[in-house]
Design an enzyme around this catalytic site. Structure first.
Site, PDB file in Angstrom:
ATOM      1  N   TYR A   1      28.238  23.882  18.766  1.00 40.14           N
ATOM      2  CA  TYR A   1      28.641  25.177  18.210  1.00 40.14           C
ATOM      3  C   TYR A   1      27.442  26.123  18.128  1.00 40.14           C
ATOM      4  O   TYR A   1      26.378  25.783  17.594  1.00 40.14           O
ATOM      5  CB  TYR A   1      29.223  24.964  16.808  1.00 40.14           C
ATOM      6  CG  TYR A   1      29.529  26.236  16.053  1.00 40.14           C
ATOM      7  CD1 TYR A   1      30.654  26.988  16.338  1.00 40.14           C
ATOM      8  CD2 TYR A   1      28.688  26.680  15.029  1.00 40.14           C
ATOM      9  CE1 TYR A   1      30.940  28.145  15.639  1.00 40.14           C
ATOM     10  CE2 TYR A   1      28.969  27.839  14.321  1.00 40.14           C
ATOM     11  CZ  TYR A   1      30.087  28.567  14.634  1.00 40.14           C
ATOM     12  OH  TYR A   1      30.362  29.708  13.945  1.00 40.14           O
TER      13      TYR A   1
ATOM     14  N   GLY B   1      32.205  31.432  15.108  1.00 41.79           N
ATOM     15  CA  GLY B   1      33.394  31.811  14.374  1.00 41.79           C
ATOM     16  C   GLY B   1      34.638  31.408  15.140  1.00 41.79           C
ATOM     17  O   GLY B   1      34.755  30.285  15.648  1.00 41.79           O
TER      18      GLY B   1
ATOM     19  N   HIS C   1      25.732  40.768  13.538  1.00 42.54           N
ATOM     20  CA  HIS C   1      25.814  40.275  12.162  1.00 42.54           C
ATOM     21  C   HIS C   1      25.017  41.144  11.175  1.00 42.54           C
ATOM     22  O   HIS C   1      25.115  40.937   9.959  1.00 42.54           O
ATOM     23  CB  HIS C   1      25.311  38.830  12.083  1.00 42.54           C
ATOM     24  CG  HIS C   1      26.277  37.822  12.656  1.00 42.54           C
ATOM     25  ND1 HIS C   1      26.822  37.940  13.901  1.00 42.54           N
ATOM     26  CD2 HIS C   1      26.778  36.676  12.128  1.00 42.54           C
ATOM     27  CE1 HIS C   1      27.622  36.914  14.138  1.00 42.54           C
ATOM     28  NE2 HIS C   1      27.628  36.137  13.078  1.00 42.54           N
TER      29      HIS C   1
ATOM     30  N   ASN D   1      22.140  31.746   9.557  1.00 41.87           N
ATOM     31  CA  ASN D   1      23.005  30.711   8.982  1.00 41.87           C
ATOM     32  C   ASN D   1      22.415  30.088   7.728  1.00 41.87           C
ATOM     33  O   ASN D   1      21.270  30.310   7.374  1.00 41.87           O
ATOM     34  CB  ASN D   1      23.240  29.617  10.026  1.00 41.87           C
ATOM     35  CG  ASN D   1      24.673  29.134  10.019  1.00 41.87           C
ATOM     36  OD1 ASN D   1      25.347  29.219   9.010  1.00 41.87           O
ATOM     37  ND2 ASN D   1      25.134  28.640  11.154  1.00 41.87           N
TER      38      ASN D   1
ATOM     39  N   ARG E   1      24.262  32.538 -37.393  1.00 39.15           N
ATOM     40  CA  ARG E   1      24.121  31.086 -37.572  1.00 39.15           C
ATOM     41  C   ARG E   1      24.453  30.294 -36.303  1.00 39.15           C
ATOM     42  O   ARG E   1      24.193  29.089 -36.254  1.00 39.15           O
ATOM     43  CB  ARG E   1      24.960  30.601 -38.747  1.00 39.15           C
ATOM     44  CG  ARG E   1      26.461  30.778 -38.633  1.00 39.15           C
ATOM     45  CD  ARG E   1      27.134  30.365 -39.952  1.00 39.15           C
ATOM     46  NE  ARG E   1      28.461  30.930 -40.085  1.00 39.15           N
ATOM     47  CZ  ARG E   1      29.589  30.254 -39.858  1.00 39.15           C
ATOM     48  NH1 ARG E   1      29.534  28.984 -39.501  1.00 39.15           N
ATOM     49  NH2 ARG E   1      30.751  30.847 -40.004  1.00 39.15           N
TER      50      ARG E   1
END
Length: 536
Positions: free
Chosen positions: A52, A59, A82, A191, A277
Site C-alpha cells: 500500500y 485511500g 494532502h 502518515n 473542600r
C-alpha cells in the site's frame, strides 16, 4: 543541550525540549535502523510485492497498481494533494514538537524513508527554519505533516528569523537542494500519529504547569475565604485511594502551613463549600488523568505508527498494511485530559465568584474599596464564566465525531489531532481563568479585615503578583493585568513549594464486614454495629 534519538524512543519530555529549541540528533544506531528499513522497501519494489502506498494508490485507490516509473510521482503528488490545511498557522513550539515526533517515528526503523529525508527534517529544526502549518483541516494526521514535508521538496512556506518565505528560498539560504522523493516516502511523510503526539506532549507540559498553579492559586483563595484546613487532613484524604488526591492534599498543607489567617478562622464553619473542600478531589482527579495520559503518549512515542510497516530481512521482506496510523487511544486520552482540566477551571471560577461576592466572602463587594464608583473585579468574573462555558464546548469529545472519507474506504475517524488541539485550547482558557483568580486573590489580601499573617508560601505568591502590578483601583484597563497574569501561569510553573513536601500519612481504612444472610432472606453485615456515621 541537544536531544539524541538513540535505540530508545523519545519520551514526551524530550519532545518538549526539542519544541523549546533544543536540536535533535540521530544516533548511529538510529541511522542504521532507518537505512535497513529503506533497504526492505527497495527489495519490495524489486520483487513486485504489492504494498500500500509503495506501488499502489492510497485511500480508496489502494487497489490501483502504480508502475515503478510512476512511484516518484506518487510520493511527490501525495504531498501536494494532502497539503490542505486551513486557518491560522500553528505556533513555533507546536510545529517543532510535531517534527520531533515524526523523526522519532522514522527512527523506529519500520517506515522505509531514506536517512536523507529524516536528516532534512532535523536540519530544519536545527536552523529553526519552521514550515508554515495551518492548524485546521485534519480529521486525523495527514494535512499537518504534508505542509511540513512540502518544504523538504522546495514547496510551501517557512517562517525563519522573523521572515515568511517560500520553502525553495529557505532551502537555498540553508545551502540545501530540494529532495526528490522515492517510493513510499511521500506516504510516510504524511502518515502516522506524530502530529497528535507532538501536540499531546506540549499539552502534558502545559497541563503540569496549569495544575501546579491551580493548587497555588486555590491556596490563596482558600486562605482569603477562611477555609477549614480539615479539608486537607492526610488521615481523612487517605480514605479515598487516589495518588493525585494524596499529592494535592500534601501540596495544600505545604502551601498553607503557618497561615495566621487560617488560624484565625479555625472552627468558624463546620464545612466549607465544595469549591473549597474538594480541591484535593478535583485537582487530584485531574492529576490522575494526567498521569494516565502521560503513559498513553509515551506508549505512542514507543510505537511505530506508519502504514504500511516494513519488517523482515532483505531475503524475506514483509509488509503490514493495517491501521497503526489511527490514533484511537491518544484521541481518547486527549479528550479525557481536556475534560479534567475544564473541571479544574470551572471550580476556579466558582472560587473567584466567592471572592467577589460580599454575601459569602466577608470582603468588600467585587474587591473594591469604593463600591458604587468602582466595579473592581465584577466583570472579570464574567470573563471567567465565559471561558468556563467555552471550555465546556471544547471538552465535548472529538473522538466521537466520526465521519466518512475516501469513498467509504476510511469510514471510521478518531479525530486525534483535533482532540489534541482542543485540549490545548482548554489549557489556554483555563490558564486565563486561573490568572483572573490569581489577581482577585491578591486583591483580596489587600482588603482583608483580619489582621493576621499569610502563610509564607502564599506571601511569596502575593509578592510575585505585586512585583508586577499594584493594587487595582479601576485606574487602568483590567484586561492588561489579566494578560500579565495569564503569562505568569501559561509560561511556566509557580514557585516551588517548601521542601521537603509533606508525605501523606498512611491510615488503616475500615473494611466492611462480610455480608451474611439473615432470617428474612435479606442480607446484613455480620457485626451489629457499624462505625460511627459522619455527615456528607
Amino acid at each position: 543541550m541537544s536531544v539524541t534519538r538513540s535505540d530508545r524512543p523519545l519520551d514526551w519530555r524530550e519532545i518538549c525540549e526539542v519544541a523549546a529549541g533544543a536540536p535533535l540528533e540521530l544516533s548511529a544506531q538510529a541511522r542504521e535502523r532507518i537505512g535497513a528499513a529503506r533497504a526492505l522497501v527497495e527489495q519490495i519494489i524489486a520483487r513486485g510485492i504489492r504494498a500500500y502506498g509503495v506501488n499502489t494508490g492510497v485511500g480508496a485507490l489502494c487497489d490501483v497498481v502504480v508502475s515503478p516509473i510512476e512511484q516518484h510521482d506518487l510520493s511527490h503528488n501525495i504531498l501536494m494533494s494532502h497539503a490542505v490545511g486551513v486557518g491560522a498557522p500553528l505556533g513555533p513550539q507546536e510545529t517543532r514538537a510535531i517534527m520531533a515526533a515524526a523523526i522519532n517515528n522514522y527512527a523506529h526503523g519500520h517506515s522505509g524513508v531514506r536517512v536523507e529525508v529524516v536528516e532534512r527534517l532535523a536540519a530544519l529544526l536545527e536552523a529553526d527554519c519552521l514550515p508554515e502549518v495551518p492548524a485546521l483541516g485534519s480529521v486525523g494526521y495527514l494535512s499537518h505533516m504534508a505542509h511540513i514535508a512540502l518544504v523538504c521538496v522546495g514547496a510551501g512556506h517557512v517562517n525563519w528569523r522573523g521572515e515568511r518565505m517560500a520553502g525553495s528560498e529557505a532551502l537555498r539560504r540553508l545551502g540545501l537542494e530540494p529532495l526528490k522523493l522515492e517510493a513510499k516516502e511521500g506516504l510516510s511523510l504524511v502518515n502516522g500519529t506524530p502530529c497528535v503526539t507532538g501536540l499531546a506532549a506540549l499539552a502534558l507540559q502545559r497541563a503540569h504547569w496549569l495544575l501546579d498553579w491551580a493548587d497555588a492559586v486555590a491556596a490563596m483563595s482558600f486562605e482569603n475565604l477562611g477555609g477549614q484546613m480539615a479539608a486537607f487532613d492526610a488521615g481523612s484524604l487517605a480514605f479515598r485511594v487516589s495518588p493525585g488526591l494524596a499529592l494535592v492534599g500534601a501540596r495544600m498543607r505545604a502551601a498553607l502551613a503557618g497561615s495566621g489567617l487560617l488560624a484565625a478562622s479555625l472552627g468558624r464553619r463546620t464545612q466549607d463549600p465544595l469549591s473549597m473542600r474538594t480541591i484535593p478531589h478535583v485537582h487530584g482527579a485531574a492529576r490522575d488523568v494526567l498521569a494516565a495520559t502521560e503513559e498513553v503518549v509515551n506508549r505512542e512515542l514507543a510505537s511505530t505508527t506508519d502504514n504500511p510497516i516494513v519488517v523482515g530481512t532483505q531475503q524475506e521482506p514483509q509488509v503490514y498494511s493495517q491501521a497503526h496510523a489511527v490514533g484511537a487511544s491518544i484521541a481518547l486520552a486527549m479528550d479525557s485530559l481536556a475534560a479534567a482540566l475544564a473541571q479544574v477551571a470551572a471550580m476556579a471560577e466558582r472560587r473567584l465568584d466567592r471572592l467577589v461576592n460580599p454575601l459569602v466572602s466577608g470582603l468588600p463587594a467585587f474587591l473594591t474599596d469604593a463600591s458604587g464608583t468602582r466595579s473592581g473585579f465584577m466583570i472579570a468574573q464574567y470573563t471567567a464564566a465565559s471561558l468556563v462555558a467555552q471550555n465546556r464546548r471544547e471538552a465535548a469529545p472529538a473522538s466521537l465525531d466520526g465521519g466518512v472519507t475516501s469513498g467509504l474506504q476510511e469510514d471510521h475517524l478518531c479525530h486525534a489531532t483535533p482532540a489534541a488541539l482542543k485540549a490545548l485550547t482548554v489549557i489556554e482558557n483555563s490558564s486565563r481563568i486561573l490568572g483572573i483568580e490569581l489577581l482577585a486573590a491578591a486583591q483580596a489580601y489587600d482588603l482583608q479585615s483580619v489582621s493576621a499573617a499569610r502563610a509564607p508560601y502564599t506571601e511569596r505568591l502575593y509578592a510575585q503578583v505585586r512585583g508586577l502590578l499594584p493594587t487595582y483601583r479601576d485606574d487602568r484597563p483590567l484586561a492588561e493585568d489579566m494578560t500579565l497574569a495569564f503569562h505568569m501561569i501559561a509560561d511556566g510553573g509557580p514557585p516551588p513549594l517548601p521542601d521537603p513536601l509533606p508525605v501523606p500519612a498512611t491510615t488503616e481504612r475500615w473494611t466492611p464486614a462480610p455480608i451474611e444472610p439473615v432470617a428474612d432472606g435479606t442480607a446484613a453485615p455480620a457485626n451489629d454495629a457499624l462505625p460511627g456515621a459522619v455527615g456528607t
